[in-house]
Design a protein around this motif. Structure first.
Motif, PDB file in Angstrom:
ATOM      1  N   LEU A 382      36.057  52.432  21.124  1.00  0.00           N
ATOM      2  CA  LEU A 382      35.399  51.582  21.317  1.00  0.00           C
ATOM      3  C   LEU A 382      36.681  50.342  21.144  1.00  0.00           C
ATOM      4  CD1 LEU A 382      33.241  48.888  20.259  1.00  0.00           C
ATOM      5  CD2 LEU A 382      34.188  49.736  18.105  1.00  0.00           C
ATOM      6  N   VAL A 383      38.139  51.102  20.211  1.00  0.00           N
ATOM      7  CA  VAL A 383      38.863  50.041  20.435  1.00  0.00           C
ATOM      8  C   VAL A 383      40.071  49.866  21.517  1.00  0.00           C
ATOM      9  CG1 VAL A 383      41.620  49.272  18.785  1.00  0.00           C
ATOM     10  CG2 VAL A 383      39.051  50.282  17.732  1.00  0.00           C
ATOM     11  N   GLY A 384      40.247  51.370  21.990  1.00  0.00           N
ATOM     12  CA  GLY A 384      40.743  51.743  23.264  1.00  0.00           C
ATOM     13  C   GLY A 384      39.743  50.516  24.287  1.00  0.00           C
ATOM     14  N   ALA A 385      38.910  50.379  24.508  1.00  0.00           N
ATOM     15  CA  ALA A 385      38.002  49.878  25.574  1.00  0.00           C
ATOM     16  C   ALA A 385      38.190  48.382  25.443  1.00  0.00           C
ATOM     17  CB  ALA A 385      36.520  50.028  24.954  1.00  0.00           C
ATOM     18  N   ILE A 386      38.076  47.966  24.563  1.00  0.00           N
ATOM     19  CA  ILE A 386      38.551  46.037  23.919  1.00  0.00           C
ATOM     20  C   ILE A 386      39.610  45.999  24.675  1.00  0.00           C
ATOM     21  CG2 ILE A 386      38.712  44.971  22.818  1.00  0.00           C
ATOM     22  CD1 ILE A 386      36.726  46.133  21.047  1.00  0.00           C
ATOM     23  N   THR A 387      40.732  47.368  24.032  1.00  0.00           N
ATOM     24  CA  THR A 387      42.613  46.629  24.285  1.00  0.00           C
ATOM     25  C   THR A 387      42.765  46.839  25.746  1.00  0.00           C
ATOM     26  OG1 THR A 387      42.667  47.271  22.257  1.00  0.00           O
ATOM     27  CG2 THR A 387      44.142  47.324  23.754  1.00  0.00           C
ATOM     28  N   ALA A 388      41.681  47.835  26.522  1.00  0.00           N
ATOM     29  CA  ALA A 388      41.987  48.343  27.967  1.00  0.00           C
ATOM     30  C   ALA A 388      41.288  46.164  29.040  1.00  0.00           C
ATOM     31  CB  ALA A 388      41.413  48.995  28.390  1.00  0.00           C
ATOM     32  N   VAL A 389      40.250  45.993  28.218  1.00  0.00           N
ATOM     33  CA  VAL A 389      39.852  45.062  28.993  1.00  0.00           C
ATOM     34  C   VAL A 389      40.293  43.963  28.606  1.00  0.00           C
ATOM     35  CG1 VAL A 389      37.666  43.597  28.793  1.00  0.00           C
ATOM     36  CG2 VAL A 389      37.320  45.614  28.707  1.00  0.00           C
ATOM     37  N   VAL A 390      41.040  43.464  27.973  1.00  0.00           N
ATOM     38  CA  VAL A 390      41.787  42.534  27.559  1.00  0.00           C
ATOM     39  C   VAL A 390      43.434  42.382  28.478  1.00  0.00           C
ATOM     40  CG1 VAL A 390      43.031  41.204  25.428  1.00  0.00           C
ATOM     41  CG2 VAL A 390      41.391  42.185  24.958  1.00  0.00           C
ATOM     42  N   ILE A 391      44.220  43.475  28.385  1.00  0.00           N
ATOM     43  CA  ILE A 391      44.789  43.565  29.455  1.00  0.00           C
ATOM     44  C   ILE A 391      44.685  43.756  30.599  1.00  0.00           C
ATOM     45  CG2 ILE A 391      46.970  45.742  29.931  1.00  0.00           C
ATOM     46  CD1 ILE A 391      46.331  46.274  27.139  1.00  0.00           C
ATOM     47  N   ALA A 392      43.548  43.893  31.129  1.00  0.00           N
ATOM     48  CA  ALA A 392      42.985  43.995  32.887  1.00  0.00           C
ATOM     49  C   ALA A 392      42.992  41.893  33.017  1.00  0.00           C
ATOM     50  CB  ALA A 392      42.107  44.432  33.196  1.00  0.00           C
ATOM     51  N   TRP A 393      42.150  41.336  31.495  1.00  0.00           N
ATOM     52  CA  TRP A 393      41.892  40.230  32.166  1.00  0.00           C
ATOM     53  C   TRP A 393      43.238  39.528  32.259  1.00  0.00           C
ATOM     54  CZ3 TRP A 393      43.120  35.797  28.916  1.00  0.00           C
ATOM     55  CH2 TRP A 393      42.035  34.472  29.313  1.00  0.00           C
ATOM     56  N   PHE A 394      44.587  39.354  31.494  1.00  0.00           N
ATOM     57  CA  PHE A 394      45.037  39.250  31.663  1.00  0.00           C
ATOM     58  C   PHE A 394      46.106  39.310  32.843  1.00  0.00           C
ATOM     59  CE2 PHE A 394      45.130  38.505  26.569  1.00  0.00           C
ATOM     60  CZ  PHE A 394      45.597  37.232  26.795  1.00  0.00           C
ATOM     61  N   ARG A 395      46.050  40.499  32.793  1.00  0.00           N
ATOM     62  CA  ARG A 395      46.667  40.742  34.256  1.00  0.00           C
ATOM     63  C   ARG A 395      45.727  40.467  35.522  1.00  0.00           C
ATOM     64  NH1 ARG A 395      47.049  47.072  35.146  1.00  0.00           N
ATOM     65  NH2 ARG A 395      48.259  46.699  36.949  1.00  0.00           N
ATOM     66  N   GLY A 396      44.864  40.294  35.357  1.00  0.00           N
ATOM     67  CA  GLY A 396      43.979  39.235  36.705  1.00  0.00           C
ATOM     68  C   GLY A 396      44.385  37.710  36.459  1.00  0.00           C
ATOM     69  N   ARG A 397      44.760  37.259  35.480  1.00  0.00           N
ATOM     70  CA  ARG A 397      44.469  35.881  34.856  1.00  0.00           C
ATOM     71  C   ARG A 397      45.872  35.652  35.544  1.00  0.00           C
ATOM     72  NH1 ARG A 397      45.212  32.710  30.357  1.00  0.00           N
ATOM     73  NH2 ARG A 397      45.183  30.911  30.861  1.00  0.00           N
ATOM     74  N   GLY A 398      47.487  36.919  35.233  1.00  0.00           N
ATOM     75  CA  GLY A 398      48.510  36.558  36.357  1.00  0.00           C
ATOM     76  C   GLY A 398      48.683  36.810  36.968  1.00  0.00           C
ATOM     77  N   ALA A 399      48.083  37.440  38.370  1.00  0.00           N
ATOM     78  CA  ALA A 399      48.285  37.636  39.535  1.00  0.00           C
ATOM     79  C   ALA A 399      47.809  35.676  39.902  1.00  0.00           C
ATOM     80  CB  ALA A 399      47.031  39.064  39.878  1.00  0.00           C
ATOM     81  N   HIS A 400      46.438  36.241  39.941  1.00  0.00           N
ATOM     82  CA  HIS A 400      45.477  34.629  39.864  1.00  0.00           C
ATOM     83  C   HIS A 400      46.119  33.668  40.187  1.00  0.00           C
ATOM     84  CE1 HIS A 400      42.567  31.651  41.218  1.00  0.00           C
ATOM     85  NE2 HIS A 400      42.270  31.045  40.409  1.00  0.00           N
TER      86      HIS A 400
END
Length: 508
Positions: A382-400
């Motif tokens: 649970l905690v790992g999935a939430i953290t991975a989603v947040v990190i993926a969102w920040f990575r995608g926003r940074g790339a955008h």
């Protein structure tokens, strides 16, 4: 004699031809001498070394205790079974809680032997033979041990264990060890057929498992330091140096069991030793065996600050999600987290199952293994999935944002005062006649001037390593003015502005 040999060879040829006519049968590859010795080493080397060490230790212990050597072989056989977590019954008292350090040593030795017997180019049949040898040899030793224990039970108070349980535990331990050794060596080959999110889940899962065990070890260390007076009092019950040394050795051997119990409590589960129960939500008191390492067990009720220990699995879940999110992105990050959490949960459940058992008059040492594994999977997943989603969102926003910045930079006009830097050494176009009426300022001419031939000299000796220099003289001449095109003269003077296109031969 010669005729007899010839007739025998002829009959052998006839049989081979007859077999060939019937069609090729299944061919079984016979291992060569080197491979046979390697398989024998994998099968029996860990067992032989273990039996030798057990024999020396048991004989020294019996001699130091001024005891006779009656039942020595039975004690050695029972110790072999105990290393593989087979419950031992002594004088009608079942000892099912067995130390994990000898078992871990056996797993390491078997895995190391299997890893050295294969390589990345090994075939499937070779791998199966190695695994079969790693399992078959210990099963043979187990069968001998069961026979020795049954024979010694008539002399000493030692009861033979359950035969099916003995073979099952030995098979499980050596199969896991052989699988680990083969997987470590052949991982580059095995990983090719696995999905990317499975390959990327191995390292984060191992780090999360080490963090859980490390948290349990840290908690036990702090508790031992706090209860050091209790630990010292238990050591004094040894009645002398040898007694204290024996209690210390037993405490070290059982230390991993206590660490696993503490890790289960940290993850939200409970560890029970007879009537005593330890959890972050509450403790239950009772009597404990007089073992110094059990002085780490708190003797009071859990305080209000104990649930704060649940921050540890929360942080471990964040670490797992961060590691997975950095390796992969998008939906694969979720699969990586869940795969790693499931693997760690299974390992935690197996460790909880092995660490417990019957403890004679004190009752049962129990770590609810399915609760330990389930809570581990829940926290990490649970905690790992939430953290991975947040990190993926920040990575995608940074790339955008980076893409937007690059596109904005392309449309940005030149700032005032900017000057374009002219190209250096632009290609010179083909020479063309200079139009009439346009007088160039000046023409730079370059010529290759050949030096007059130098007089012949004696050749330099072969051992002289001084490099020979080739000198090319360039002479720059500036014409004061360009003649009028109407005046007589060479019409090809304008073409002298270009360097010669062909290769120039340097002078001596």
């Amino acid at each position: 004699m010669v005729d007899r040999v010839q007739r025998r060879a002829a009959r052998s040829d006839e049989r081979r031809s007859a077999d060939g006519g019937r069609g090729p049968g299944p061919q079984v590859r016979v291992p060569d001498a080197d491979e046979a010795w390697a398989l024998l080493a994998v099968a029996f080397r860990p067992a032989v070394v273990t039996v030798v060490l057990l024999s020396a230790l048991i004989v020294v212990t019996l001699v130091a205790a001024n005891s006779d050597l009656t039942g020595t072989f039975g004690a050695i056989a029972a110790s072999w079974l105990a290393i593989h977590q087979v419950p031992v019954t002594i004088d009608r008292t079942v000892l099912g809680v067995l130390p994990l350090i000898p078992t871990a040593g056996m797993v390491w030795a078997v895995a190391r032997g299997c890893a050295g017997a294969v390589d990345v180019a090994s075939s499937r049949s070779r791998v199966l033979r190695v695994v079969g040898a790693a399992v078959g040899g210990p099963l043979v030793v187990t069968a001998i041990s069961l026979a020795v224990v049954a024979d010694a039970s008539a002399v000493i108070a030692l009861s033979p264990p359950n035969t099916l349980a003995a073979f099952g535990w030995v098979l499980f331990v050596h199969l896991v060890a052989a699988g680990l050794g083969v997987a470590v060596t052949m991982w580059p080959v095995l990983a090719v057929d696995l999905p990317a999110w499975v390959r990327n889940a191995v390292r984060p899962g191992l780090r999360a498992l080490m963090a859980i065990v490390g948290a349990g070890a840290a908690l036990v260390t702090v508790s031992l330091l706090v209860e050091w007076s209790t630990v010292g009092g238990l050591l004094e019950r040894g009645d002398g140096v040898m007694g204290a040394l024996g209690l210390t050795v037993l405490s070290v051997l059982y230390l991993p069991n206590v660490v696993i119990g503490a890790a289960a409590a940290v993850m939200g589960g409970a560890a029970q030793i007879g009537d005593v129960s330890v959890s972050v939500f509450g403790n239950v008191g009772g009597s404990l065996p007089p073992l110094p390492v059990l002085g780490a067990v708190p003797d009071g009720a859990a305080g209000g600050a104990w649930p704060a220990l649940l921050l540890i699995p929360l942080l471990i879940g964040v670490m797992l999600g961060r590691d997975s999110g950095r390796r992969v992105a998008g939906q694969e990050a979720l699969f990586t987290v869940l795969t790693a959490a499931a693997g760690v949960g299974v390992v935690a459940a197996v460790l909880g199952l092995i660490a417990g058992g019957e403890l004679g008059a004190f009752g049962t040492v129990r770590i609810t293994w399915w609760v330990f594994g389930g809570l581990t999977f829940a926290w990490l997943g649970l905690v790992g999935a939430i953290t991975a989603v947040v990190i993926a969102w920040f990575r995608g926003r940074g790339a955008h944002d980076e893409v937007d910045g690059d596109s904005a930079g392309e449309e940005e006009p030149h700032l005032p005062g900017e000057e374009e830097v002219p190209a250096i050494a632009a290609p010179v176009p083909d020479a063309s006649p200079i139009p009439a009426g346009e007088a160039p300022g000046s023409v730079i001419e370059a010529e290759l001037v050949d030096e007059p031939e130098a007089p012949a000299t004696a050749p330099a000796p072969e051992h002289d390593e001084a490099p020979t220099e080739v000198v090319v003289d360039a002479e720059v001449e500036e014409d004061p003015a360009t003649p009028d095109p109407d005046e007589p003269g060479d019409s090809d003077d304008g073409a002298e502005a270009d360097l010669p296109r062909g290769p120039a031969t340097p002078s001596d």
